[in-house]
Design an enzyme around this catalytic site. Structure first.
Site, mmCIF file in Angstrom:
data_model
loop_
_atom_site.group_PDB
_atom_site.id
_atom_site.type_symbol
_atom_site.label_atom_id
_atom_site.label_comp_id
_atom_site.label_asym_id
_atom_site.label_seq_id
_atom_site.Cartn_x
_atom_site.Cartn_y
_atom_site.Cartn_z
ATOM 1 N N SER A 53 4.028 -1.465 -1.654
ATOM 2 C CA SER A 53 3.238 -0.482 -1.322
ATOM 3 C C SER A 53 4.231 0.926 -1.195
ATOM 4 O O SER A 53 5.333 0.535 -0.922
ATOM 5 C CB SER A 53 2.364 -0.651 -0.101
ATOM 6 O OG SER A 53 1.715 0.278 0.580
ATOM 7 N N TYR B 156 0.995 -3.185 8.913
ATOM 8 C CA TYR B 156 1.145 -3.276 7.477
ATOM 9 C C TYR B 156 2.316 -2.720 6.914
ATOM 10 O O TYR B 156 3.437 -3.435 6.110
ATOM 11 C CB TYR B 156 -0.082 -2.399 6.722
ATOM 12 C CG TYR B 156 -0.144 -2.791 5.353
ATOM 13 C CD1 TYR B 156 -0.581 -3.799 4.706
ATOM 14 C CD2 TYR B 156 0.251 -1.711 4.045
ATOM 15 C CE1 TYR B 156 -1.047 -4.037 3.295
ATOM 16 C CE2 TYR B 156 0.050 -2.096 2.977
ATOM 17 C CZ TYR B 156 -0.586 -3.178 2.671
ATOM 18 O OH TYR B 156 -0.659 -3.342 1.014
#
Length: 272
Positions: free
Chosen positions: A129, A142
């Site tokens: 990501s 995350y």
């Protein structure tokens, strides 16, 4: 016909990638957590296998079931979830649960595939990501897993360079998936936001965004197909790049980490 095992095919990037790679002539083995999603993938003609990354036994059974289907040429580690919230409000159990799925289970599955890939050749594509490049508020759990995945993949890429196995990272920015909606149960389980010192900030920012029924589109957001195109490049290029960026924020963050000071990156994170 080459075969790819893709995790997290219930929706979003995983589901789009499964259809995209099948359209390019690949045989796709799709994994999902819920039985209804497995049935849907089978109805669409995919080989579908149950996988719960946070469960050691489930990972072992999934790897065994996949290898029983014959030669596998690639693994796309896509499955992951988020726990939104301020880092100071993340209890130990929350971090343990997200690392079990986003990192430990992903690595366990990869390790179980490596003997097969060493023998036949193979490629591992880890979906990271933009949050594996820079950290932003409310995404601490995350971010931590994706930073860890980035580092682990870098080491594996170097260590496995004397084998026929190649490791690739794909770093999407905002993509139109259900990750925000799917994070709500994890948020409600782990984050006691009303008792937080940041309760007013939650109320004025995260809560509104998290429960936005209309699903407000992020600036620079692209559809899952943009990631699928990069997955195809990573799987089919004779000499794939170590990293593939997807969306403008990923390019900016990748360049920014090389050129800007930490203070400048912190300023950017606060504004975004």
């Amino acid at each position: 016909m080459k075969t790819v095992l893709i995790t997290g095919c219930s929706s979003g990037i995983g589901l789009d990638a499964a259809h995209h790679m099948r359209g390019r002539g690949w045989r796709v083995i799709a994994t999902c957590r819920r039985e209804e999603d497995l049935e849907a993938r089978r109805a669409e003609g995919f080989d579908a296998i149950h996988l719960e990354l946070g469960d050691d036994d489930s990972v072992a059974r999934a790897a065994e079931a996949a290898l029983a289907l014959g030669r596998i040429d690639a693994l796309v580690n896509n499955a992951a979830f988020a726990i939104p919230g301020a880092a100071e409000d993340l209890p130990r159990g929350a971090l343990r649960s997200i690392f079990e799925a986003n990192l430990f289970g992903t690595h366990d599955l990869t390790r179980r595939m490596l003997p097969h890939f060493r023998q036949h050749g193979g490629r591992v594509v880890n979906i990271s990501s933009v949050l594996g490049l820079v950290g932003i508020p409310w995404r601490g759990a995350y971010v931590a897993t994706k930073f860890a995945l980035e580092g682990l993949t870098d080491v594996l890429r170097v260590e496995m360079s004397d084998t026929p196995v190649k490791f690739v990272l794909i770093e999407p920015g905002p993509i139109g998936t259900k990750i925000r909606q799917n994070s709500i149960p994890h948020f409600e389980r782990w984050i006691d936001w009303q008792s937080s010192a940041r309760a007013d900030q939650y109320r004025n920012t995260l809560i509104k965004r998290l429960y936005d029924a209309a699903g407000r589109k992020d600036r620079f957001q692209l559809p899952p197909s943009a990631v699928s195109a990069r997955i195809a490049q990573a799987l089919e290029s004779a000499n794939p790049r170590p990293r593939y960026y997807v969306t403008t924020p990923s390019y900016i963050s990748g360049i920014g980490r090389r050129l800007f000071s930490t203070r400048a990156l912190d300023w950017f994170a606060r504004r975004n």
